[in-house]
Scaffold this motif. Structure first.
Motif, short mmCIF file in Angstrom:
data_model
loop_
_atom_site.label_atom_id
_atom_site.label_comp_id
_atom_site.label_asym_id
_atom_site.label_seq_id
_atom_site.Cartn_x
_atom_site.Cartn_y
_atom_site.Cartn_z
N ASP A 39 -8.54 1.25 -7.42
CA ASP A 39 -7.16 1.04 -7.38
C ASP A 39 -6.33 1.59 -8.48
O ASP A 39 -6.44 2.42 -9.39
CB ASP A 39 -7.38 -0.36 -7.26
N GLY A 92 -7.63 -4.93 2.56
CA GLY A 92 -6.84 -5.86 0.74
C GLY A 92 -6.06 -4.90 0.05
O GLY A 92 -5.54 -4.74 -0.97
N PHE A 93 -6.30 -2.94 1.48
CA PHE A 93 -5.17 -2.44 0.78
C PHE A 93 -4.61 -1.63 1.45
O PHE A 93 -4.89 -1.69 2.69
CB PHE A 93 -6.35 -0.85 0.04
N ALA A 94 -3.36 -0.63 1.04
CA ALA A 94 -2.95 -0.05 2.25
C ALA A 94 -3.83 1.53 2.70
O ALA A 94 -4.10 1.06 1.32
CB ALA A 94 -1.51 0.34 2.06
N ASP A 118 -1.33 -1.88 -3.34
CA ASP A 118 -1.75 -2.89 -2.37
C ASP A 118 -1.15 -3.07 -1.35
O ASP A 118 -1.24 -3.47 -0.35
CB ASP A 118 -1.16 -4.10 -3.33
N GLY A 119 0.06 -1.92 -0.59
CA GLY A 119 1.29 -1.65 -0.39
C GLY A 119 1.86 -2.92 -0.48
O GLY A 119 2.30 -3.79 -1.04
N THR A 121 4.79 -5.60 2.13
CA THR A 121 4.69 -6.60 2.83
C THR A 121 5.94 -6.49 3.74
O THR A 121 7.05 -6.05 3.50
CB THR A 121 4.90 -8.10 2.13
N ARG A 160 0.87 -8.42 5.51
CA ARG A 160 0.31 -7.33 3.95
C ARG A 160 -0.33 -6.13 4.29
O ARG A 160 -0.69 -5.50 4.93
CB ARG A 160 -0.10 -8.47 3.24
N HIS A 161 0.04 -5.50 2.83
CA HIS A 161 -1.35 -4.78 2.98
C HIS A 161 -0.47 -3.31 3.96
O HIS A 161 -1.52 -2.38 4.61
CB HIS A 161 -2.05 -4.75 2.79
N SER A 163 1.95 0.48 4.78
CA SER A 163 1.89 1.87 4.34
C SER A 163 3.52 2.05 4.98
O SER A 163 3.68 2.16 6.02
CB SER A 163 1.13 2.48 4.84
#
Length: 223
Positions: A39, A92-94, A118-119, A121, A160-161, A163
């Motif tokens: 991360d 939980g990640f982009a 994290d990307g 929102t 969320r998350h 790109s």
């Protein structure tokens, strides 16, 4: 076509059935590409799905791998001296992409490093034609994948998350006509992006009757 462990699968060759000479198929030594997923704080990311795609013309089958508990992954049987695109996804990640290149034949390839963010929102609000919030609307976001959520009691929703890139939103709820937000560009370096307010008008009812050519009703017909 021939293949063997440690070698790149050879190209297909068409051979005449009546060919008198023996056929020689030459295989080139394969390259290996390894790497690590972390991360943005440098912490190891386990369980990330890595898709490897060779940047070349013609059909190429994508390869898949998962990062281990140590964040590492490895691909074998690759073309040497070739460029690849790595795409990493994990809850939980982009989605993250990186480029990597294998070394020339017989040389070790430099390790790849994928840093997952994290990307972003994206959020919005669903209301009726009178501006009142609608709770429980199914909201589907279409981008490189399909994500689904529901609006809360204030009509609000969020994803969320994400790109950066183009996306569309489709909202559906019994009793209302569906609504959509089409071809929205999610800009880079925008932590939170307001998609705006989507109004759903009351749904209309269409009724009809299915019969045969003599006018007799047909039950169970799919319309």
């Amino acid at each position: 076509q021939a293949g063997a462990a440690g070698f790149v699968r050879g190209e297909r060759r068409l051979i005449q059935q009546a060919a008198a000479k023996p056929v020689t198929l030459t295989l080139a030594p394969a390259a290996t590409l390894s790497g690590i997923v972390v991360d943005r704080g440098g912490r190891l990311v386990a369980g990330a799905e890595i898709v490897l795609h060779r940047m070349a013309r013609g059909p190429e089958q994508d390869l898949h791998a998962l990062s281990g508990a140590d964040g590492r992954f490895r691909f074998t049987g690759l073309h040497p001296d070739a460029t690849f695109r790595l795409r990493a996804t994990r809850t939980g990640f982009a989605r993250t992409e990186a480029m990597a290149r294998t070394a020339a034949s017989g040389q070790p390839s430099p390790p790849a490093r994928i840093v997952m963010e994290d990307g972003q929102t994206a959020f919005g609000r669903i209301v009726d034609s009178g501006g009142r919030p609608i709770e429980g609307v199914e909201v589907k976001l279409l981008t490189y994948t399909a994500l689904v959520t529901r609006s809360d009691m204030d009509g609000r929703f969020e994803f969320r998350h994400l790109s950066p890139g183009r996306l569309s939103v489709i909202a559906t709820h019994p009793g209302y006509a569906p609504g959509s937000l089409d071809h929205i560009e999610l800009p880079a370096k925008t932590p939170a992006f307001d998609l705006g307010t989507l109004r759903l008008p009351p749904g209309e009812v269409i009724e009809g009757r299915v019969t045969d050519n003599r006018g007799s009703p047909i039950a169970g017909a799919h319309v």
